[in-house]
Design a protein around this motif. Structure first.
Motif, short mmCIF file in Angstrom:
data_model
loop_
_atom_site.label_atom_id
_atom_site.label_comp_id
_atom_site.label_asym_id
_atom_site.label_seq_id
_atom_site.Cartn_x
_atom_site.Cartn_y
_atom_site.Cartn_z
N ASP A 261 4.84 -1.62 6.50
CA ASP A 261 3.56 -2.21 6.88
C ASP A 261 3.58 -2.63 8.35
OD1 ASP A 261 2.09 -1.86 4.50
OD2 ASP A 261 3.34 -3.38 3.56
N ALA A 262 2.68 -3.51 8.73
CA ALA A 262 2.57 -3.89 10.14
C ALA A 262 3.67 -4.90 10.49
CB ALA A 262 1.20 -4.46 10.43
N LYS B 18 -10.97 -0.80 10.67
CA LYS B 18 -12.15 -1.27 9.94
C LYS B 18 -13.37 -0.48 10.35
CE LYS B 18 -10.10 -5.87 10.35
NZ LYS B 18 -9.43 -6.09 9.09
N SER C 50 -2.08 -7.77 11.80
CA SER C 50 -2.67 -6.47 11.46
C SER C 50 -4.11 -6.38 11.97
CB SER C 50 -2.56 -6.18 9.97
OG SER C 50 -2.87 -7.30 9.22
N SER D 235 -0.97 -12.92 3.16
CA SER D 235 -2.43 -13.02 3.22
C SER D 235 -3.05 -12.32 2.01
CB SER D 235 -2.99 -12.45 4.52
OG SER D 235 -2.85 -11.05 4.55
N SER E 39 -9.32 -10.93 3.90
CA SER E 39 -8.18 -10.04 4.19
C SER E 39 -8.36 -8.84 3.27
CB SER E 39 -6.87 -10.77 3.89
OG SER E 39 -5.79 -9.87 3.83
N ALA E 40 -8.62 -7.66 3.86
CA ALA E 40 -9.00 -6.54 3.01
C ALA E 40 -7.96 -6.21 1.94
CB ALA E 40 -9.32 -5.31 3.86
N SER E 41 -6.67 -6.30 2.31
CA SER E 41 -5.64 -5.96 1.32
C SER E 41 -5.63 -6.97 0.16
CB SER E 41 -4.27 -5.87 1.98
OG SER E 41 -3.92 -7.11 2.56
N ALA F 42 0.84 -1.20 0.00
CA ALA F 42 0.00 0.00 0.00
C ALA F 42 0.87 1.26 0.00
CB ALA F 42 -0.91 -0.01 1.22
N MET G 175 0.11 6.22 9.82
CA MET G 175 -0.44 4.94 10.27
C MET G 175 0.33 4.42 11.47
SD MET G 175 -0.14 1.27 8.40
CE MET G 175 0.68 0.23 9.61
N LYS H 123 -2.09 3.89 3.09
CA LYS H 123 -2.38 2.72 3.94
C LYS H 123 -3.82 2.62 4.39
CE LYS H 123 2.01 1.51 4.30
NZ LYS H 123 2.50 0.41 3.45
N TYR H 124 -4.26 1.38 4.49
CA TYR H 124 -5.53 1.10 5.18
C TYR H 124 -5.16 0.65 6.59
CZ TYR H 124 -7.80 -3.41 6.40
OH TYR H 124 -8.28 -4.51 7.04
N TRP H 125 -5.79 1.19 7.58
CA TRP H 125 -5.55 0.77 8.98
C TRP H 125 -6.83 1.05 9.74
CZ3 TRP H 125 -2.13 -2.41 10.74
CH2 TRP H 125 -1.88 -2.50 12.11
N ARG I 166 -7.06 -5.99 -3.31
CA ARG I 166 -6.25 -5.22 -4.25
C ARG I 166 -5.40 -6.12 -5.14
NH1 ARG I 166 -4.62 -1.66 0.77
NH2 ARG I 166 -2.90 -3.13 0.62
N MET J 252 -5.12 -3.36 14.36
CA MET J 252 -6.17 -2.40 13.99
C MET J 252 -7.20 -2.29 15.11
SD MET J 252 -6.91 -3.15 9.99
CE MET J 252 -5.55 -3.63 8.93
#
Ligand code: PMV
Length: 314
Positions: free
Chosen positions: A271-272, A18, A182, A104, A136-138, A11, A233, A14-16, A141, A186
């Motif tokens: 990332d995480a 929910k 992650s 993931s 897994s949200a990522s 990313a 993040m 970043k997504y972090w 993509r 989160m």
């Protein structure tokens, strides 16, 4: 038997966190680049002789939560198809689990596409991405190649690889697996970071800055915006007690800045976990990789390019 190949993604914004409630929907938009040179290959076979699903990862039969996550995805596909057959899933990563690359993301992208095809469903990529996102949200993509955006429940391609050529140098700083997943990170950030609300409020702006720079083909603006997103993040997570960095992480980011001060546009994202990913133009990749290998504690540097989306290979 259906075989699918998928790549991890990194990313840039970043997504972090929910959205509250069920469904695994990211609280903020993100934009990633799908990587080439590293991949997950997953085979799914529907078998009459099985009484339950089986999942083998890198040659090892899985049980507990790793198996349960795979079963939950298969259950969604079975429900959509009105089918009850069990599946044998075999998955292999050609990059080490402790590389700091999200297995993931490529793993669930590959599994989602392979399962949909194995059950003979003709879903468009967006729907397959939505299935992957729930695990897994990522991963949503990684269904697409090049530069990809995830906003709420929807993943979509933003620009192809040729739009802005770059390399991602994955600087591995430990062989150990990360301490906090992650998902847990989160959750803890949302519950106890004093900056979580500010992050959720500001992240769309930071995402828009990344997207604007990308669409303008402005590599340096993109790199600077990606660094800002990663640091925001981590500041959010850190304030909840989650320090994903190790000492080498800090040294590596200082080296990236030093390289930049010497005139080579290089930017980092994290990332995480403790590994550092360096964004460079292709013509600067060899120099930057040599530079990063010289950082004490950097164990190896994996050079990745921009890859294609998940695809059926047989
Ligand atoms: O795919 P998840 O839900 O495990 O979360 C990935 C989170 C980050 O990698 C840290 C950021 C991102 O946008 O990929």
């Amino acid at each position: 038997m259906t075989t699918v190949l998928a790549h991890p993604n990194i990313a840039l914004s970043k997504y972090w966190g929910k959205r509250p409630g069920e469904g695994n929907v990211p609280a903020v938009p993100s934009l990633s680049v799908t990587l080439s040179g590293v991949s997950t290959t997953t085979h799914v076979e529907l078998r009459d002789d099985l009484r339950e699903d089986r999942f083998v990862l890198d040659g090892e039969a899985q049980a507990g939560e790793p198996l349960a996550r795979v079963v939950r995805l298969l259950d969604r596909v079975r429900a959509a198809r009105g089918h009850t057959k069990f599946a044998s899933v075999e998955s292999r990563n050609d990059f080490p689990t402790a590389s700091g690359l999200a297995s993931s993301a490529s793993g669930f992208a590959a599994l989602a596409l392979a399962a949909v095809r194995a059950f003979d469903l003709d879903w468009p990529a967006e729907r397959v991405a939505d299935l992957a996102r729930q695990s897994s949200a990522s991963a949503a993509r990684s269904l697409f190649g090049g530069f990809v955006e995830l906003e709420g429940e929807n993943a979509r391609p933003v620009a192809p690889a040729e739009h802005l050529p770059m390399k991602v140098l994955v600087c591995v700083t430990t062989e150990q697996k990360k301490a906090v997943s992650s998902t847990d990170g989160m959750k803890r950030s949302a519950e106890s970071s004093p900056y979580f609300e500010a992050w959720v409020a500001k992240a769309p702006e930071m995402h828009a800055r990344v997207k604007r720079a990308l669409l303008a083909r402005d590599f340096e603006a993109l790199g600077a915006a990606a660094e800002a997103s990663a640091l925001a993040m981590h500041a959010t997570a850190m304030a909840a007690g989650l320090v994903y960095f190790n000492g080498v992480t800090i040294e590596a980011t200082r080296s990236v800045r030093a390289l930049r001060d010497k005139g080579t546009p290089a930017f980092f994202t994290i990332d995480a976990g403790p590994h550092v990913k360096v964004l460079v133009r292709p013509e600067d990749a060899a120099l930057a990789a040599t530079w990063m290998r010289a950082v004490p504690g950097v164990l190896r540097v994996i050079e990745a390019g921009i890859g294609e989306g998940a695809r059926v290979t047989s």
